[in-house]
Scaffold this active site. Structure first.
Site, PDB file in Angstrom:
ATOM      1  N   ARG A   1       0.775  -1.232   0.035  1.00  0.00           N
ATOM      2  CA  ARG A   1      -0.162   0.097  -0.104  1.00  0.00           C
ATOM      3  C   ARG A   1       0.913   1.204  -0.138  1.00  0.00           C
ATOM      4  NH1 ARG A   1      -3.530  -2.794  -1.650  1.00  0.00           N
ATOM      5  NH2 ARG A   1      -5.786  -2.999  -0.596  1.00  0.00           N
TER       6      ARG A   1
ATOM      7  N   GLU B   1      -2.304   8.025  -4.889  1.00  0.00           N
ATOM      8  CA  GLU B   1      -2.336   7.191  -6.119  1.00  0.00           C
ATOM      9  C   GLU B   1      -3.849   7.612  -6.951  1.00  0.00           C
ATOM     10  OE1 GLU B   1      -3.587   2.564  -5.950  1.00  0.00           O
ATOM     11  OE2 GLU B   1      -1.600   2.920  -5.194  1.00  0.00           O
TER      12      GLU B   1
ATOM     13  N   HIS C   1      -1.023  -0.143  -9.755  1.00  0.00           N
ATOM     14  CA  HIS C   1      -1.869  -0.945  -8.852  1.00  0.00           C
ATOM     15  C   HIS C   1      -2.348  -2.149  -9.740  1.00  0.00           C
ATOM     16  CE1 HIS C   1      -3.781  -0.935  -4.689  1.00  0.00           C
ATOM     17  NE2 HIS C   1      -3.823  -2.293  -5.132  1.00  0.00           N
TER      18      HIS C   1
ATOM     19  N   ALA D   1      -0.821  -5.634  -9.464  1.00  0.00           N
ATOM     20  CA  ALA D   1      -0.159  -6.831  -8.752  1.00  0.00           C
ATOM     21  C   ALA D   1      -1.025  -7.981  -9.252  1.00  0.00           C
ATOM     22  CB  ALA D   1       0.201  -6.708  -7.401  1.00  0.00           C
TER      23      ALA D   1
HETATM   24  C1  DGY Z   1      -5.491  -6.126  -2.994  1.00  0.00           C
HETATM   25  O1  DGY Z   1      -6.110  -7.159  -3.129  1.00  0.00           O
HETATM   26  O2  DGY Z   1      -5.579  -5.704  -1.987  1.00  0.00           O
HETATM   27  C2  DGY Z   1      -5.044  -5.416  -3.874  1.00  0.00           C
HETATM   28  O3  DGY Z   1      -4.200  -4.424  -3.639  1.00  0.00           O
HETATM   29  C3  DGY Z   1      -6.094  -4.518  -4.900  1.00  0.00           C
HETATM   30  O4  DGY Z   1      -6.718  -3.751  -4.059  1.00  0.00           O
END
Ligand code: DGY
Length: 325
Positions: free
Chosen positions: A236, A265, A284, A286
């Site tokens: 985060r 962000e 963002h 991932a």
């Molecule tokens: C999560 O799953 O926490 C990702 O960062 C998407 O918010």
């Protein structure tokens, strides 16, 4: 009255059909996240909210929904955008999607470790600018992955999956965790965060955003890192102090950073971070593979449908505070 569910962003249609078969379903399809006013208006009389990281679901949103609200289901494993204490006080279940994105997020994080170590995004920009004229044995030198030391802050599900990849690639892995993990994969626990930062060639952040981890990596911590070290953040944005990181990258206090998450962000146009070569900035993503995002969508809908049937969400983060009897 039929149950009403608000879905705050566009989602996979097959999952929306599952919701529609059991509830009036409102999907906000604008490409941008809902404004505060839109959200406060759209939640009125909802039983469930299918929420995303871009929605701040606080007490005001819960109160705007009214007494019908029973579940807030986050599309993601992290749910720091939801005031869970306010939800628990109101007997509202909060769901999330743990597990399904672990390996995908770890693949992505390890790709960033490799890419930042070997300066791939910087090299790509160099070629695109037409600056690559000849082979230079001393240019764009990176950091080996094999033989380097990776410091993992937060050896939870995703941190451990990253550690497994690192160990398989010949890295030494150390970690710093508040609690003793169930399985530390044989990795050494650093005595303190400072010890981890001072020793590691790569530092990868995998802790949740909480009041304790807000600003965990600030100016003092970045100065503790080695000048050849790389910081990777796929957790985060607010865990890292953006101004302090910008200065550390500018001054050479650390070599580079790869950030899938930032604070704020997105990073606003004109921000000094955007002008630095030694940082990779990503939006963002991932967990952004077709397979994983579909599973996340399905789990989020499962969490809502369970509540519509009078059960707790299968993945509920505040079940001990919910009493619907
Ligand atoms: C999560 O799953 O926490 C990702 O960062 C998407 O918010």
């Amino acid at each position: 009255m039929a149950a009403k569910v608000l879905v705050t962003r566009r989602q996979f249609e097959d999952q929306m059909d599952r919701l529609r078969s059991e509830a009036e379903t409102i999907v906000l399809t604008r490409p941008a996240p809902a404004t505060r006013e839109e959200l406060l208006h759209a939640v009125k009389d909802c039983t469930g909210i299918f929420a995303h990281i871009t929605d701040r679901i606080d007490a005001d949103v819960m109160d705007a929904a009214g007494s019908s609200l029973r579940v807030i289901a986050e599309f993601g494993v992290g749910y720091d955008n939801i005031d869970t204490a306010a939800a628990s006080e109101r007997n509202i279940a909060v769901g999330n999607t743990p597990g399904v994105l672990t390996e995908t997020a770890a693949d992505f994080t390890f790709a960033l470790i490799q890419s930042a170590g070997r300066r791939l995004t910087e090299s790509d920009r160099f070629v695109r600018r037409g600056e690559w004229k000849w082979f230079d044995p001393l240019d764009l030198l990176g950091l080996d992955i094999n033989g380097s030391k990776l410091g993992i802050v937060g050896l939870g599900r995703i941190g451990s999956a990253v550690a497994r990849r690192a160990l398989a690639s010949g890295m030494e892995v150390i970690y710093f965790n508040r609690n003793q993990p169930a399985d530390d994969l044989g990795c050494r626990r650093a005595g303190s965060l400072d010890e981890l930062l001072a020793e590691s060639d790569f530092v990868s952040l995998h802790c949740p955003l909480t009041p304790e981890t807000y600003g965990l990596i600030g100016s003092a911590q970045l100065k503790t890192m080695q000048s050849h070290a790389v910081l990777v953040n796929t957790a985060r944005g607010p865990i890292v102090d953006t101004d302090a990181l910008t200065e550390a990258l500018r001054s050479g206090a650390i070599a580079s950073a790869a950030l899938d998450v930032t604070d704020p962000e997105p990073i606003p146009a004109g921000h000094p971070l955007l002008r630095l070569e030694n940082v990779t900035l990503l939006p963002h993503i991932a967990s952004a593979t077709v397979g994983t995002r579909k599973k996340m969508s399905q789990m989020t809908v499962d969490n809502i449908l369970a509540v519509l049937r009078g059960e707790l969400p299968p993945n509920c983060v505040n079940s001990e505070h919910i009493n619907w009897s």
